[in-house]
Scaffold this motif. Sequence first.
Motif, PDB file in Angstrom:
ATOM      1  N   ARG A   1       1.094  -6.949 -21.467  1.00 18.95           N
ATOM      2  CA  ARG A   1       1.287  -5.491 -21.575  1.00 18.95           C
ATOM      3  C   ARG A   1       2.767  -5.119 -21.435  1.00 18.95           C
ATOM      4  NH1 ARG A   1      -2.714  -2.895 -17.387  1.00 18.95           N
ATOM      5  NH2 ARG A   1      -2.205  -0.934 -18.415  1.00 18.95           N
TER       6      ARG A   1
ATOM      7  N   GLN B   1       4.613 -10.243 -11.768  1.00 22.55           N
ATOM      8  CA  GLN B   1       3.495  -9.900 -12.645  1.00 22.55           C
ATOM      9  C   GLN B   1       3.023 -11.086 -13.486  1.00 22.55           C
ATOM     10  OE1 GLN B   1       6.423  -8.365 -12.277  1.00 22.55           O
ATOM     11  NE2 GLN B   1       6.216  -6.156 -12.208  1.00 22.55           N
TER      12      GLN B   1
ATOM     13  N   HIS C   1       3.943 -11.278 -19.235  1.00 24.05           N
ATOM     14  CA  HIS C   1       2.768 -10.417 -19.117  1.00 24.05           C
ATOM     15  C   HIS C   1       2.562  -9.648 -20.429  1.00 24.05           C
ATOM     16  CE1 HIS C   1      -0.038  -7.372 -17.907  1.00 24.05           C
ATOM     17  NE2 HIS C   1      -0.212  -7.996 -16.761  1.00 24.05           N
TER      18      HIS C   1
ATOM     19  N   VAL D   1       1.317  -2.228 -14.361  1.00 24.36           N
ATOM     20  CA  VAL D   1       0.403  -3.380 -14.262  1.00 24.36           C
ATOM     21  C   VAL D   1       0.269  -3.877 -12.819  1.00 24.36           C
ATOM     22  CG1 VAL D   1       0.767  -4.071 -16.668  1.00 24.36           C
ATOM     23  CG2 VAL D   1       2.086  -5.202 -14.865  1.00 24.36           C
TER      24      VAL D   1
ATOM     25  N   VAL E   1      -0.333 -12.930  -9.582  1.00 27.70           N
ATOM     26  CA  VAL E   1      -1.592 -12.996 -10.328  1.00 27.70           C
ATOM     27  C   VAL E   1      -2.335 -14.303 -10.044  1.00 27.70           C
ATOM     28  CG1 VAL E   1      -0.808 -11.465 -12.174  1.00 27.70           C
ATOM     29  CG2 VAL E   1      -0.420 -13.930 -12.397  1.00 27.70           C
TER      30      VAL E   1
ATOM     31  N   GLU F   1      -2.317  -1.218 -11.564  1.00 22.16           N
ATOM     32  CA  GLU F   1      -3.614  -1.213 -12.254  1.00 22.16           C
ATOM     33  C   GLU F   1      -4.345  -2.547 -12.167  1.00 22.16           C
ATOM     34  OE1 GLU F   1      -2.890   2.250 -15.608  1.00 22.16           O
ATOM     35  OE2 GLU F   1      -3.326   0.205 -16.276  1.00 22.16           O
ATOM     36  N   GLU F   2      -3.604  -3.626 -12.099  1.00 20.80           N
ATOM     37  CA  GLU F   2      -4.261  -4.935 -12.078  1.00 20.80           C
ATOM     38  C   GLU F   2      -4.395  -5.497 -10.661  1.00 20.80           C
ATOM     39  OE1 GLU F   2      -2.580  -7.351 -15.264  1.00 20.80           O
ATOM     40  OE2 GLU F   2      -2.575  -5.602 -16.582  1.00 20.80           O
TER      41      GLU F   2
END
Length: 403
Positions: free
Chosen positions: A61, A55, A59, A303, A382, A306-307
């Motif tokens: 969040r 992630q 990260h 995440v 990412v 959702e990301e």
Amino acid sequence: MSPIARDLIQTEMSLGAHNYQPIDVMLSRGEGVWLWDIDGNRYLDCLSAYSAVNQGHCHPRIMEAMVEQAKKLTLTSRAFRNDQLALFYEEIAHLTGSHKVLPMNSGAEAVESAVKAVRKWGYEVKGVPDGEAEIIVASNNFHGRTLGIVGFSTDPVARGGFGPFAPGFRVVKFGDIAAFEAALSPNTVGFLVEPIQGEAGVIIPPEGYFKRVRALCTEHNVTLILDEIQTGLGRTGKMLAEEHEGIEADVTLVGKALSGGFYPVSAVLSNTEVLGVLKPGQHGSTFGGNPLACAVARMALKVLVEEGMVENAAEQGAYFIAGLEQIRSNAVKEVRGRGLMLAVELHPEAGGARRYCQALKQRGILCKDTHEHSIRIAPPLVITRSEVDWVLERFGKVLTELA
Ligand SMILES: *Cc1c(COP(=O)(O)O)cnc(C)c1O
């Protein structure tokens, strides 16, 4: 390197056990795909802590979920219940299509737990005579560092000097379906295997191998245990690597990125039958399933989805491997990978992958050499396309200049 960094290395060398030989870069900060050393130099992380930080570093969040939970409640032990566990179960079961969850901490603990559960299932459900259960494993496996696990490793460095080891394991050649079939016996309770062998150097089995494995396991009433601690949670461009093979394991092991690198969290995921054999008192862990771990894992999974990190791994991975294949260098023997789990294998004459990793570090890329001649590449999921371009440009230079 600054004098402070040198001093810290000196202290590590004098006080610490020397069970690692790190690349000498003293990191102090991370954000997304980037890492900074204490002298302010910036690097693009192409290891992701062996895929534990899929992630991205720190990260925001996940960090927030961790801090919020840390203010409320961190550990109760499983002697009492906590209000995060059920939600973690629900979310991970839904995401992975599992029926039952056993929360642990490190990856190795998840592996050990699966071995225990599957053996017990063998005795109580399959009817294997007491003490006779056999588990098949693959050559060049990596499942962790505990005594039980290194006992069935085929790596002399991992197992040498640590015996005697537990019996009950049989090793077959990875990717060889005939060898697997020949090793099956009425006492076989499980086949423990990585969908893609990570530590062995990103080894992808032949097309159709796992379909045949799945069929044979079903036919012989053998549990298929997929160790997805490294391949799982988006790394290969799917939530679980088994999806590439079009199969479903009976038991799936996840860890590493399950916390996004914040905290050791692992889990055994299974159909009801296998984990159903564990009764109160027969297995446990003080920290397993604690509210801090559950809150962190819940957000780490959230995440990922959702990301769009799983989709991004597929997209950037395909672009990355195509770019690596474009590099013309006498040093390169083969490029392989799936999603953002990649490796460049060098010819033995190239002088070893470590040299290349050192040169990449000088250009701002942190990679890990594996098994002498391979450079492993596994950036956080990412990573953007322009960052992949940035890496490819430097890889191209290093691979051609050093060859
Ligand atoms: C890292 C890893 C493990 C062990 O996980 P730890 O958290 O280091 O104990 C097990 N299996 C695979 C495939 C791994 O990559």
